[in-house]
Design a protein around this motif. Structure first.
Motif, PDB file in Angstrom:
ATOM      1  N   PRO A 170      39.779 -44.209 -89.978  1.00 52.51           N
ATOM      2  CA  PRO A 170      39.933 -45.541 -89.384  1.00 52.51           C
ATOM      3  C   PRO A 170      41.367 -46.062 -89.391  1.00 52.51           C
ATOM      4  CG  PRO A 170      37.984 -45.473 -90.786  1.00 52.51           C
ATOM      5  CD  PRO A 170      38.698 -44.185 -90.983  1.00 52.51           C
ATOM      6  N   ASP A 171      42.200 -45.612 -90.359  1.00 51.11           N
ATOM      7  CA  ASP A 171      43.586 -46.079 -90.394  1.00 51.11           C
ATOM      8  C   ASP A 171      44.497 -45.303 -89.455  1.00 51.11           C
ATOM      9  OD1 ASP A 171      43.871 -43.636 -91.631  1.00 51.11           O
ATOM     10  OD2 ASP A 171      44.737 -44.413 -93.491  1.00 51.11           O
ATOM     11  N   GLY A 172      43.924 -44.356 -88.687  1.00 46.31           N
ATOM     12  CA  GLY A 172      44.698 -43.598 -87.722  1.00 46.31           C
ATOM     13  C   GLY A 172      45.217 -42.265 -88.222  1.00 46.31           C
ATOM     14  N   THR A 173      45.001 -41.947 -89.491  1.00 45.29           N
ATOM     15  CA  THR A 173      45.437 -40.659 -90.028  1.00 45.29           C
ATOM     16  C   THR A 173      44.567 -39.542 -89.473  1.00 45.29           C
ATOM     17  OG1 THR A 173      46.197 -41.688 -92.090  1.00 45.29           O
ATOM     18  CG2 THR A 173      45.819 -39.315 -92.122  1.00 45.29           C
ATOM     19  N   HIS A 174      45.215 -38.485 -88.983  1.00 41.88           N
ATOM     20  CA  HIS A 174      44.498 -37.329 -88.458  1.00 41.88           C
ATOM     21  C   HIS A 174      44.433 -36.233 -89.520  1.00 41.88           C
ATOM     22  CE1 HIS A 174      44.747 -39.184 -84.533  1.00 41.88           C
ATOM     23  NE2 HIS A 174      46.065 -39.191 -84.582  1.00 41.88           N
ATOM     24  N   HIS A 175      43.295 -35.552 -89.601  1.00 37.86           N
ATOM     25  CA  HIS A 175      43.130 -34.473 -90.562  1.00 37.86           C
ATOM     26  C   HIS A 175      42.631 -33.209 -89.878  1.00 37.86           C
ATOM     27  CE1 HIS A 175      42.802 -37.935 -93.428  1.00 37.86           C
ATOM     28  NE2 HIS A 175      43.535 -37.126 -94.171  1.00 37.86           N
ATOM     29  N   ALA A 176      43.047 -32.070 -90.421  1.00 39.16           N
ATOM     30  CA  ALA A 176      42.478 -30.773 -90.079  1.00 39.16           C
ATOM     31  C   ALA A 176      41.901 -30.200 -91.362  1.00 39.16           C
ATOM     32  CB  ALA A 176      43.531 -29.832 -89.505  1.00 39.16           C
ATOM     33  N   ILE A 177      40.684 -29.681 -91.274  1.00 37.76           N
ATOM     34  CA  ILE A 177      39.960 -29.226 -92.457  1.00 37.76           C
ATOM     35  C   ILE A 177      39.557 -27.772 -92.257  1.00 37.76           C
ATOM     36  CG2 ILE A 177      37.902 -29.585 -93.879  1.00 37.76           C
ATOM     37  CD1 ILE A 177      37.988 -32.524 -92.899  1.00 37.76           C
ATOM     38  N   ALA A 178      39.806 -26.941 -93.287  1.00 39.89           N
ATOM     39  CA  ALA A 178      39.447 -25.523 -93.212  1.00 39.89           C
ATOM     40  C   ALA A 178      38.981 -25.051 -94.587  1.00 39.89           C
ATOM     41  CB  ALA A 178      40.634 -24.688 -92.743  1.00 39.89           C
ATOM     42  N   PRO A 179      37.727 -24.620 -94.721  1.00 35.69           N
ATOM     43  CA  PRO A 179      37.221 -24.169 -96.017  1.00 35.69           C
ATOM     44  C   PRO A 179      37.632 -22.731 -96.320  1.00 35.69           C
ATOM     45  CG  PRO A 179      35.478 -24.078 -94.380  1.00 35.69           C
ATOM     46  CD  PRO A 179      36.676 -24.651 -93.689  1.00 35.69           C
ATOM     47  N   PHE A 180      37.764 -22.432 -97.614  1.00 37.80           N
ATOM     48  CA  PHE A 180      38.090 -21.074 -98.051  1.00 37.80           C
ATOM     49  C   PHE A 180      36.860 -20.175 -98.104  1.00 37.80           C
ATOM     50  CE2 PHE A 180      41.794 -23.357 -99.363  1.00 37.80           C
ATOM     51  CZ  PHE A 180      42.826 -22.438 -99.405  1.00 37.80           C
ATOM     52  N   GLY A 181      35.666 -20.787 -98.132  1.00 42.63           N
ATOM     53  CA  GLY A 181      34.447 -19.980 -98.178  1.00 42.63           C
ATOM     54  C   GLY A 181      34.054 -19.563 -99.578  1.00 42.63           C
ATOM     55  N   ARG A 182      34.692 -20.126-100.587  1.00 39.43           N
ATOM     56  CA  ARG A 182      34.316 -19.834-101.971  1.00 39.43           C
ATOM     57  C   ARG A 182      34.891 -20.904-102.887  1.00 39.43           C
ATOM     58  NH1 ARG A 182      36.287 -14.256-103.766  1.00 39.43           N
ATOM     59  NH2 ARG A 182      35.541 -15.036-105.766  1.00 39.43           N
ATOM     60  N   GLY A 227      34.144 -23.770-103.546  1.00 40.93           N
ATOM     61  CA  GLY A 227      34.188 -25.153-103.091  1.00 40.93           C
ATOM     62  C   GLY A 227      35.554 -25.610-102.652  1.00 40.93           C
ATOM     63  N   LEU A 228      36.433 -24.664-102.327  1.00 43.60           N
ATOM     64  CA  LEU A 228      37.801 -25.005-101.939  1.00 43.60           C
ATOM     65  C   LEU A 228      37.889 -25.276-100.444  1.00 43.60           C
ATOM     66  CD1 LEU A 228      40.215 -22.596-103.859  1.00 43.60           C
ATOM     67  CD2 LEU A 228      40.330 -25.084-103.805  1.00 43.60           C
ATOM     68  N   VAL A 229      38.675 -26.275-100.098  1.00 39.32           N
ATOM     69  CA  VAL A 229      38.905 -26.602 -98.693  1.00 39.32           C
ATOM     70  C   VAL A 229      40.351 -27.071 -98.553  1.00 39.32           C
ATOM     71  CG1 VAL A 229      38.042 -28.939 -99.033  1.00 39.32           C
ATOM     72  CG2 VAL A 229      38.144 -28.006 -96.735  1.00 39.32           C
ATOM     73  N   LEU A 230      41.014 -26.625 -97.502  1.00 36.85           N
ATOM     74  CA  LEU A 230      42.382 -27.062 -97.255  1.00 36.85           C
ATOM     75  C   LEU A 230      42.359 -28.219 -96.265  1.00 36.85           C
ATOM     76  CD1 LEU A 230      45.477 -24.824 -97.067  1.00 36.85           C
ATOM     77  CD2 LEU A 230      45.329 -26.854 -95.639  1.00 36.85           C
ATOM     78  N   VAL A 231      43.071 -29.286 -96.597  1.00 39.03           N
ATOM     79  CA  VAL A 231      43.127 -30.484 -95.761  1.00 39.03           C
ATOM     80  C   VAL A 231      44.581 -30.747 -95.396  1.00 39.03           C
ATOM     81  CG1 VAL A 231      42.602 -32.936 -95.591  1.00 39.03           C
ATOM     82  CG2 VAL A 231      41.114 -31.440 -96.954  1.00 39.03           C
ATOM     83  N   ALA A 232      44.877 -30.794 -94.097  1.00 40.17           N
ATOM     84  CA  ALA A 232      46.211 -31.156 -93.612  1.00 40.17           C
ATOM     85  C   ALA A 232      46.129 -32.527 -92.962  1.00 40.17           C
ATOM     86  CB  ALA A 232      46.725 -30.122 -92.612  1.00 40.17           C
ATOM     87  N   ALA A 233      47.217 -33.291 -93.036  1.00 36.53           N
ATOM     88  CA  ALA A 233      47.193 -34.676 -92.548  1.00 36.53           C
ATOM     89  C   ALA A 233      48.432 -35.013 -91.738  1.00 36.53           C
ATOM     90  CB  ALA A 233      47.067 -35.644 -93.722  1.00 36.53           C
ATOM     91  N   ARG A 234      48.213 -35.776 -90.666  1.00 40.42           N
ATOM     92  CA  ARG A 234      49.275 -36.448 -89.925  1.00 40.42           C
ATOM     93  C   ARG A 234      49.000 -37.936 -90.045  1.00 40.42           C
ATOM     94  NH1 ARG A 234      48.505 -32.667 -84.656  1.00 40.42           N
ATOM     95  NH2 ARG A 234      49.752 -30.875 -85.360  1.00 40.42           N
ATOM     96  N   GLU A 235      49.913 -38.647 -90.679  1.00 40.11           N
ATOM     97  CA  GLU A 235      49.674 -40.054 -90.955  1.00 40.11           C
ATOM     98  C   GLU A 235      50.114 -40.944 -89.798  1.00 40.11           C
ATOM     99  OE1 GLU A 235      51.556 -40.869 -94.689  1.00 40.11           O
ATOM    100  OE2 GLU A 235      49.759 -40.246 -95.798  1.00 40.11           O
ATOM    101  N   HIS A 236      49.450 -42.075 -89.684  1.00 40.79           N
ATOM    102  CA  HIS A 236      49.801 -43.066 -88.660  1.00 40.79           C
ATOM    103  C   HIS A 236      51.110 -43.740 -89.043  1.00 40.79           C
ATOM    104  CE1 HIS A 236      49.334 -46.131 -85.602  1.00 40.79           C
ATOM    105  NE2 HIS A 236      49.539 -47.057 -86.532  1.00 40.79           N
ATOM    106  N   ASN A 237      51.952 -43.955 -88.046  1.00 37.79           N
ATOM    107  CA  ASN A 237      53.252 -44.586 -88.265  1.00 37.79           C
ATOM    108  C   ASN A 237      53.406 -45.717 -87.257  1.00 37.79           C
ATOM    109  OD1 ASN A 237      56.291 -44.927 -87.767  1.00 37.79           O
ATOM    110  ND2 ASN A 237      56.288 -43.549 -89.536  1.00 37.79           N
TER     111      ASN A 237
END
Length: 232
Positions: free
Chosen positions: A165-177, A179-189
């Protein structure tokens, strides 16, 4: 500074040249163009440009908006040099050469590869389903990640993009084991507005994460685990 400019434009001869000329007239020096999508007579292109720090982005946006059929999807600051597919192979080689620091190497490299602001490896508890999701903790955070990172709802664990809702964009990719997941973010400016992660960027991140999961194997099971306390 380096800027990433994403535009959607008609996929017809001459339009790309008009965009390039407009970027140049506005003061931008183009260093890379990446075609993200070509479908239904439209194309989505990412331009990486060197932009004078004192320049006004409004001039650039106005020039692009004046081109018939062109839409600006986002303008945001990029970190590091323009990316190439060869950098993915180099990153995987670095992870394989030093698996003890492999997860940190991956997380620290992702913002530069995807023109993101920060990235984290989050650990989702095994009982996330019964607890209604959430509860992820941070296994490793890249430079510039807020403390604590503002994580989106990463469960269920599958590759995808999402916008908060604050405009931050995320990309999410799980490792498959583990319970690990990688989260990348582009923040609203307030001055620059980043584009959401494109499906090709999510696919690229997912492939990198899966490859690293194969390389690191059982080491990932130790991420986020409590330290072993030995007796006196």
């Amino acid at each position: 500074m380096l800027l990433r400019v994403r535009v959607t434009l008609p996929d017809r001869p001459g339009t790309l040249g008009q965009v390039a000329r407009t970027l140049g007239i506005s003061g931008a020096d183009i260093v890379q163009v990446v075609v993200l999508e070509r479908l239904g007579g439209r194309a989505v292109d990412d331009f990486t440009v060197v932009w004078p720090g004192a320049g006004r982005v409004e001039r650039l946006l106005a020039g692009l908006a004046a081109i018939p059929g062109v839409r600006v999807d986002g303008v945001w600051r990029a970190i590091g040099a323009p990316t190439t597919t060869g950098q993915d192979a180099e990153l995987l080689a670095q992870v394989a050469a030093n698996p003890a620091d492999g997860l940190a190497t991956l997380v620290d490299a992702v913002p530069g590869l995807l023109a993101a602001d920060w990235a984290v490896a989050a650990v989702v508890p095994v009982d996330w389903a019964s607890n209604g999701g959430g509860g992820a903790t941070v296994g490793h955070a890249s430079w510039r990640a807020p403390v604590p990172p503002r994580l989106p709802e990463v469960t269920p664990l599958r590759g995808r993009s999402m916008t908060m809702p604050d405009g931050t964009h995320h990309a999410i990719a799980p490792f498959g084991r583990a319970g690990l997941v990688l989260v990348a973010a582009r923040e609203h400016n307030e001055t620059l507005s980043a584009a959401a992660f494109h499906s090709t960027e999510v696919d690229r991140l997912t492939q990198l994460v899966r490859a690293c999961a194969v390389i690191l194997g059982d080491r990932l099971d130790l991420v986020g685990a409590p330290p072993v306390v030995t007796g006196p």
